[in-house]
Design an enzyme around this catalytic site. Structure first.
Site, mmCIF file in Angstrom:
data_model
loop_
_atom_site.group_PDB
_atom_site.id
_atom_site.type_symbol
_atom_site.label_atom_id
_atom_site.label_comp_id
_atom_site.label_asym_id
_atom_site.label_seq_id
_atom_site.Cartn_x
_atom_site.Cartn_y
_atom_site.Cartn_z
ATOM 1 C CG HIS A 83 59.420 41.069 36.576
ATOM 2 N ND1 HIS A 83 59.531 41.623 37.837
ATOM 3 C CD2 HIS A 83 58.116 40.721 36.423
ATOM 4 C CE1 HIS A 83 58.341 41.632 38.411
ATOM 5 N NE2 HIS A 83 57.470 41.077 37.585
ATOM 6 C CG ASP A 164 53.988 50.611 39.739
ATOM 7 O OD1 ASP A 164 52.937 50.162 39.242
ATOM 8 O OD2 ASP A 164 54.765 49.922 40.414
ATOM 9 N NE ARG A 171 46.729 47.346 39.640
ATOM 10 C CZ ARG A 171 47.829 46.633 39.377
ATOM 11 N NH1 ARG A 171 49.021 47.165 39.525
ATOM 12 N NH2 ARG A 171 47.732 45.391 38.949
ATOM 13 C CB SER A 186 52.248 47.625 37.714
ATOM 14 O OG SER A 186 52.904 47.520 38.960
ATOM 15 C CE LYS A 190 57.447 47.256 40.167
ATOM 16 N NZ LYS A 190 56.000 47.366 39.958
#
Length: 431
Positions: A83, A164, A171, A186, A190
């Site tokens: 990620h 989320d 947000r 967050s 995931k």
């Protein structure tokens, strides 16, 4: 019995929330019992008061448990994902996923679409004719199990960490994005729900990154590494430089073209360097560190995986990529050495040309973006081409130039010392 107002005021006043309170508020928010305005108030309280280590861990677990978890333990090879926190020209997933698959791991990559700057990974891949991002779980499993593919990049389903998804949207419109506990939970909710055995995080630092400061990036990375360990996911983070763009392109089809160059054994040095660094971390995390990913770039097997991966999702890897109908060249207005290329300015120019979106759901231009012709340390004279702007809407050229032209700075001689893309490594934490 819990209620939203008591939990909001407790956090507002600086009290640590209990695990039971966190579980209740996330579940109640997911099912509409806690209203959006109440969750927005709680997010603002977290923004100002922060969270303890225990709170962040429980908050992340509760968001994972708000939906379903994927399971790849049945595969005959280990699973690992990457990620990135996002940056300008960050096309690394495109060569990385097939490269790691070519080395023997399975790569289930759930990605998103971009908001601001250039597009997200899915936007980039959708520039490939026929390629589709939306896959069923059965289709995803079939591709991962295929010995000729082993990598998939697709959109996350609505049942993956749905709390989320709702909180992220809040947000974004309430000024609470810049909270390390909320960012970390967050991202990790995931990724944990995705069910991968190991995870490598690419945390960008610099002008073109979400995190401008190394200390903040380090705190975010450490928090995420610890959250992964809490859930049994072996997690490592690299802090990587994002003052200048990655590679020579920012845009969707432009970045796909550059990624293919890397898979063919070429491409910009910084893109190759980071791709290999992340690949080695991913392979080491699942015990495949005896394989050198550089060999898979040289022997063509990574390119074979790319073609198979694209075709498995309906794309035509041999089809020409979209090209913009209009281009405009930006020329140097100074003599000297290029000592700065501001990533934010380049990203903003690409967005203004149509490569990114201002609101979720907007379309992007597949061929729009910025192509750089010079890099840091290059010698230029007045009139040297610095970059080419690509778009289907030429009326946007002037607007894009306003952010791009000041992005290039020069000096009589470069005082900048060359440094690698990777700044620091964090993790893993053993549990």
């Amino acid at each position: 019995m819990h209620d939203a107002i008591s939990i909001i005021t407790a956090k507002r006043d600086g009290r640590e929330l209990s695990g039971a309170e966190i579980d209740w508020v996330i579940e109640a928010f997911t099912h509409g019992i806690v209203a959006d305005e109440q969750m927005a108030a709680l997010a603002m309280a977290v923004y100002f008061r922060g969270m303890t280590r225990a709170e962040v861990s429980r908050w992340t677990s509760a968001m994972v448990d708000s939906g379903s978890r994927m399971d790849f333990t049945w595969l005959d090879r280990p699973t690992v994902d990457k990620h990135s926190t996002g940056g300008v020209g960050d096309k690394i997933t495109l060569p990385l996923a097939p490269l790691v698959a070519a080395c023997g791991a399975a790569v289930p990559q759930l990605s998103g679409r971009g908001l601001g700057h250039t597009g997200g990974t899915l936007d980039k891949l959708e520039a490939v004719p026929g390629w589709r991002a939306d896959l069923s779980r059965a289709e995803m499993a079939e591709i991962l199990a295929d010995p000729a593919v082993g990598a998939v990049v697709c959109a996350a389903g609505a049942d993956l960490a749905p709390a989320d998804r709702r909180l992220y949207a809040l947000r974004d419109v309430t000024g609470t994005v810049e909270s390390i506990p909320l960012i970390a939970s967050s991202i990790m909710s995931k990724k944990i729900a995705e069910g991968t055995e190991a995870l490598v995080l690419d945390v960008k630092v610099g002008a073109g990154a979400f995190m401008k400061d190394v200390a903040d990036a380090r705190e975010l990375a450490r928090t995420m590494v610890e959250l992964g360990a809490d859930e049994g996911v072996r997690t490592v983070a690299l802090l990587t430089a994002m003052d200048a763009p990655l590679g020579r392109t920012a845009g969707n089809a432009l970045e796909v073209r550059e990624a293919v160059e890397v898979l063919a054994g070429g491409g910009p040095d910084d893109v190759v360097e980071l791709t290999l660094a992340l690949a080695r971390e991913m392979l080491a995390a699942v015990g495949l560190d005896g394989v050198d990913p550089a060999d898979r770039l040289r022997d063509g097997s990574a390119m074979d995986r790319w073609r198979s991966m694209i075709a498995a999702q309906g794309g035509d890897p041999a089809a020409p990529l979209p090209r913009a109908r209009h281009t405009d060249v930006v020329l140097a207005e100074f003599d000297g050495v290029v000592d700065g290329i501001d990533a934010h300015g380049v990203g903003l120019a690409a967005w203004r040309l149509g490569a990114g979106r201002a609101r979720a759901g907007e379309s992007v231009q597949a061929a729009a973006g910025v192509e750089l012709h010079v890099g840091l340390g290059d010698l230029v004279t007045v009139g040297t081409p610095l970059a080419t702007l690509h778009t289907d809407t030429p009326e946007k050229f002037d607007y894009a130039r306003r952010s791009l032209e000041p992005a290039f700075t020069g000096s009589a001689e470069s005082a900048r010392r060359a440094r690698g893309v990777v700044i620091e490594r964090i993790g893993p934490v053993e549990r």
